[in-house]
Design a protein around this motif. Structure first.
Motif, PDB file in Angstrom:
ATOM      1  N   LYS A 234      94.535  12.666  26.117  1.00  0.00           N
ATOM      2  CA  LYS A 234      94.879  13.536  27.242  1.00  0.00           C
ATOM      3  C   LYS A 234      93.630  14.163  27.826  1.00  0.00           C
ATOM      4  CE  LYS A 234      99.701  14.518  26.357  1.00  0.00           C
ATOM      5  NZ  LYS A 234     100.065  14.730  24.942  1.00  0.00           N
ATOM      6  N   GLU A 235      92.788  14.592  26.932  1.00  0.00           N
ATOM      7  CA  GLU A 235      91.546  15.230  27.353  1.00  0.00           C
ATOM      8  C   GLU A 235      90.688  14.259  28.179  1.00  0.00           C
ATOM      9  OE1 GLU A 235      88.715  18.399  24.954  1.00  0.00           O
ATOM     10  OE2 GLU A 235      90.216  17.212  23.881  1.00  0.00           O
ATOM     11  N   ASP A 238      91.884  13.772  31.663  1.00  0.00           N
ATOM     12  CA  ASP A 238      91.472  14.874  32.541  1.00  0.00           C
ATOM     13  C   ASP A 238      90.000  14.804  32.899  1.00  0.00           C
ATOM     14  OD1 ASP A 238      94.003  15.807  32.410  1.00  0.00           O
ATOM     15  OD2 ASP A 238      93.588  17.322  30.849  1.00  0.00           O
ATOM     16  N   LYS A 239      89.181  14.548  31.891  1.00  0.00           N
ATOM     17  CA  LYS A 239      87.748  14.755  32.086  1.00  0.00           C
ATOM     18  C   LYS A 239      86.929  13.491  32.301  1.00  0.00           C
ATOM     19  CE  LYS A 239      87.977  18.972  29.331  1.00  0.00           C
ATOM     20  NZ  LYS A 239      87.727  19.542  28.009  1.00  0.00           N
TER      21      LYS A 239
END
Ligand SMILES: Nc1ncnc2c1ncn2[C@@H]1O[C@H](COP(=O)(O)OP(=O)(O)OP(=O)(O)O)[C@@H](O)[C@H]1O
Ligand SMILES: [Mg+2]
Lengths: 253, 434
Positions: A234-235, A238-239
């Motif tokens: 998930k991180e 996003d990034k």
């Protein structure tokens, strides 16, 4: 189940894997993510035994055996299954022939008799239902004229039939529509068990909603640069990968 | 020197000394006389002749051939094993001699006449020799001089013959350097349909020569499925000429499968004289060791609205050598010709050699034509895929080779015949050496 220790591999003198370390225990599902050209398919090919890679360092242990000593077919018979990122078409070899030959190769290794024609067909039909494939596909050439999604389903059909100990899925989710993604995921989930391990390579967090991994790894420039649980995916979403790279460089400094 | 005329065997004296059919028929004596004169002049073609550039018959000129033999006995059971098809009419020739005992020619379907050449001369007087040319080919002249046996098939108007007709030619190898000169005549009247298989088998590796000429005449809307399976012995010379004349709406579907012989040469010629006529010329050669094959095909589109398809494939192993030369001639009146011609080769070793030349000469302007050839090796992605599914390398290689080869059978409508041929091919394929 599988233990990769400090694995280095190169092709035509070009180093692609640069010290991979990864342990996959029985029953675990691992996801590997990472930018294009990072070496994910190279890792799966090396594990499946494709010729043409030079292993310069490291070792791979599969069920207490040195995997790198075995030919591709010997690995397959011991339960390693690679679902290809780009499944190849083989006109003139029917799908059903391939399924039968593959299953018999595994059964022979396990000391089992060949299935008779009736039992075999019944088993294939059962597995085809699992991946929602029409029987017509059995009699076509392997992947011949199949659409991208059909080819991927065909890989999962083979996996479902062979019930491997370790399945490596190389971007099986790429190019699938939403329904097909669900079907393929169901196929994979049906295989999940305490005795089986799954390594899935993907670019999309979405797959991980369907098949929940125990671990997520980021492979970048031939190394696993970060590992975590599914929150890591998930991180990343996003990034982006630049975040991991900075992170790695930052920690190295 | 374009000819090889210094021959160890005196074929002229052979002609005088053996019993050839038709000695009481002046017309056939005349044909043989012409052939003799022609052969004395032309001998065998040398490599200086363009069409023989890659194939040398020099070794043939050095052999002392025998023509008079007692055929070795072949049991009924053995014959049954050798035949391609169980359920077929059958004409069996052993060491050049017709065997009534081994043939299966009872309860012929109405409209079918089939029998040995030697007993059919009167029936074919009008057509014999009209499809081929003794002037152009010394070997055809030689065949005409010495033709002794073969098969004659005639299908009457509107008759569809359900059972295939298999000509089974067995060379037992009982005599060294036995030469057999066979002549086949296949004639289909209007709207007739039949399946004919020419099947040549060698039992031992004794040297021999099979020189066969087959003539085909297809009247209007006749359809002939015409297959050849050549499984001669490893030291055999097999020389075959096959020529057809086709009338309006007729269809000639050939498939020419060559697995045996030390040297094989096929000259196949279709002449499309009638509109809406069609030729299929498919073929396969599987070679190993020192085997040599030369396939020369030619299709003449003389009139408008005719079609032809040609697919020849080859699997070469060892230090074998294959030659493919396919010529499609689209003559100036042949508008709307639709023709394609392909030759694909799979090389399994470094030492084999292929000379392939698909050619089209087009003198009409409104045509659809395509041709090409390829030479390749086993595909490494396919090989890895199969091995990653547990198939050992040898099996995977031979599976891929078989898959490559059997594509030439796809246009055979009879599943039964396709399977029979596929099995024979599988047994002959090299067992996947590296
Ligand atoms: N046979 C080869 N010769 C030269 N370079 C190669 C060869 N095979 C792979 N590579 C290179 O190795 C690198 C890693 O390729 P690999 O296919 O493993 O990437 P990947 O992580 O699977 O990428 P993707 O996400 O795009 O599928 C790439 O830069 C690729 O070009
Ligand atoms: Mg990849």
């Amino acid at each position: 189940m599988l233990e990769i220790k400090n694995l280095y591999a190169s092709v035509d003198g070009k180093e692609i894997l640069k010290g991979i370390n990864l342990t996959v225990n029985a029953g675990e599902v691992h996801a590997i993510m990472g930018p294009n050209g990072a070496g994910k398919s190279t890792l799966s090919n090396v594990l499946a035994g494709r010729d043409g890679y030079e292993i310069t360092q490291g070792e791979v242990i599969f069920k207490d055996e040195d995997l790198l000593d075995l030919e591709a077919e010997e690995r397959a018979r011991r339960g390693i299954f690679l679902a290809f990122q780009y499944p190849v078409e083989i006109p003139g070899v029917s799908n059903i022939y391939l399924l039968k030959a593959a299953l018999n190769a595994v059964r022979e290794h396990q000391g089992l008799d060949e299935l008779d024609a009736m039992d075999f067909l019944a088993l294939v039909r059962e597995k085809m239902q699992l991946v929602h494939m029409n029987e017509e596909f059995l009699y076509r050439g392997v992947n011949e004229g199949f659409s991208g999604g059909e080819k991927k389903r065909n890989e999962i059909l083979q996996m479902a039939l062979l019930e491997p100990a370790l399945a490596i899925l190389d971007e099986t989710d790429s190019g699938l529509d939403i329904d097909a993604l669900r079907t393929v995921s169901e196929g994979v989930n049906a295989l999940r068990s305490q005795e089986r391990s799954i390594v899935m390579i993907t670019h999309y967090q979405r797959l991980l909603d369907y098949i929940q991994p125990d671990f997520v790894h980021v492979l970048s420039d031939g190394r696993i640069v970060k590992s975590g649980d599914k929150e890591l995916a998930k991180e990343l979403e996003d990034k982006g990968y630049s975040w991991v790279k900075e992170h790695v460089e930052g920690s190295a400094a | 020197m374009k000819q090889l005329t210094e021959l160890t065997t005196s074929f002229t004296s052979v002609a005088d000394s053996i019993d050839l059919p038709g000695q009481d028929l002046s017309w056939i004596q005349e044909i043989r006389q012409q052939a003799l004169a022609q052969f004395n002049q032309s001998g065998f073609p040398s490599k200086k002749v363009e069409d023989w550039k890659y194939t040398s018959l020099w070794e043939l000129t050095q052999l002392q051939f025998s023509h008079l033999v007692e055929p070795v006995e072949v049991s009924e059971q053995h014959c049954e094993q050798l035949a391609l098809l169980e359920d077929a009419y059958r004409v069996v020739i052993v060491d050049g001699v017709f065997s009534a005992d081994l043939s299966k020619l009872t309860s012929l379907q109405e409209g079918l006449t089939v029998g040995p050449f030697s007993q059919s001369l009167e029936r074919i007087q009008q057509q014999l020799g009209k499809q081929v040319s003794i002037e152009k080919e010394g070997l055809t002249a030689l065949n005409t001089l010495l033709m002794k046996e073969g098969v004659m098939v005639h299908i009457a108007e509107d008759k569809i013959i359900d059972k295939p007709i298999e000509l089974l030619v067995i060379n037992t190898g009982g005599t060294d350097n036995l030469a057999t000169h066979l002549r086949n005549m296949i004639v289909l009247d209007d709207n007739a349909e039949a399946t004919v298989i020419e099947h040549y088998v060698g039992l031992t590796d004794t040297s021999c020569l099979t020189n066969v000429v087959s003539e085909v005449i297809l009247a209007e809307k006749a359809e002939l499925f015409h297959y050849k399976l050549q499984q001669e012995s490893d030291n055999a010379f097999h020389i075959a000429t096959l020529a057809a004349k086709q009338a309006t709406g007729s269809q000639w579907h050939t498939n020419n499968i060559n697995l045996g012989a030390k040297l094989a040469r096929n000259d196949i010629h279709s002449q499309l004289f009638g509109e809406q006529s069609h030729t299929t010329m498919d073929g396969l050669y599987i070679l190993d060791n020192e085997q040599h094959i030369d396939n020369h095909t030619r299709i003449d589109h003389f009139v408008p609205n005719t079609t032809s398809n040609e697919l020849y494939k080859g699997v070469l192993n060892g230090s074998s050598h294959a030659v493919f030369n396919g010529k499609v001639m689209v003559h100036k009146d042949a508008q709307k010709t639709d023709s394609n011609q392909y030759n694909h080769n799979l090389l399994l070793s470094r030492n084999c050699e292929i000379d392939t030349k698909p050619e089209m000469e087009i003198y009409a302007d409104d045509v659809k034509c395509g041709h090409g050839s390829t030479v390749g090796q086993i595909d490494m992605d396919q090989l890895f895929f199969l091995r990653a599914r547990g198939l050992d390398e040898v099996t995977a290689r031979s599976l891929l080779t078989h898959a490559f080869a059997v594509e030439v059978l796809e246009r055979i409508p009879s599943e039964h015949i396709r399977k029979a041929l596929s099995n024979v091919i599988e047994q002959r394929l090299p067992r996947g050496k590296k």
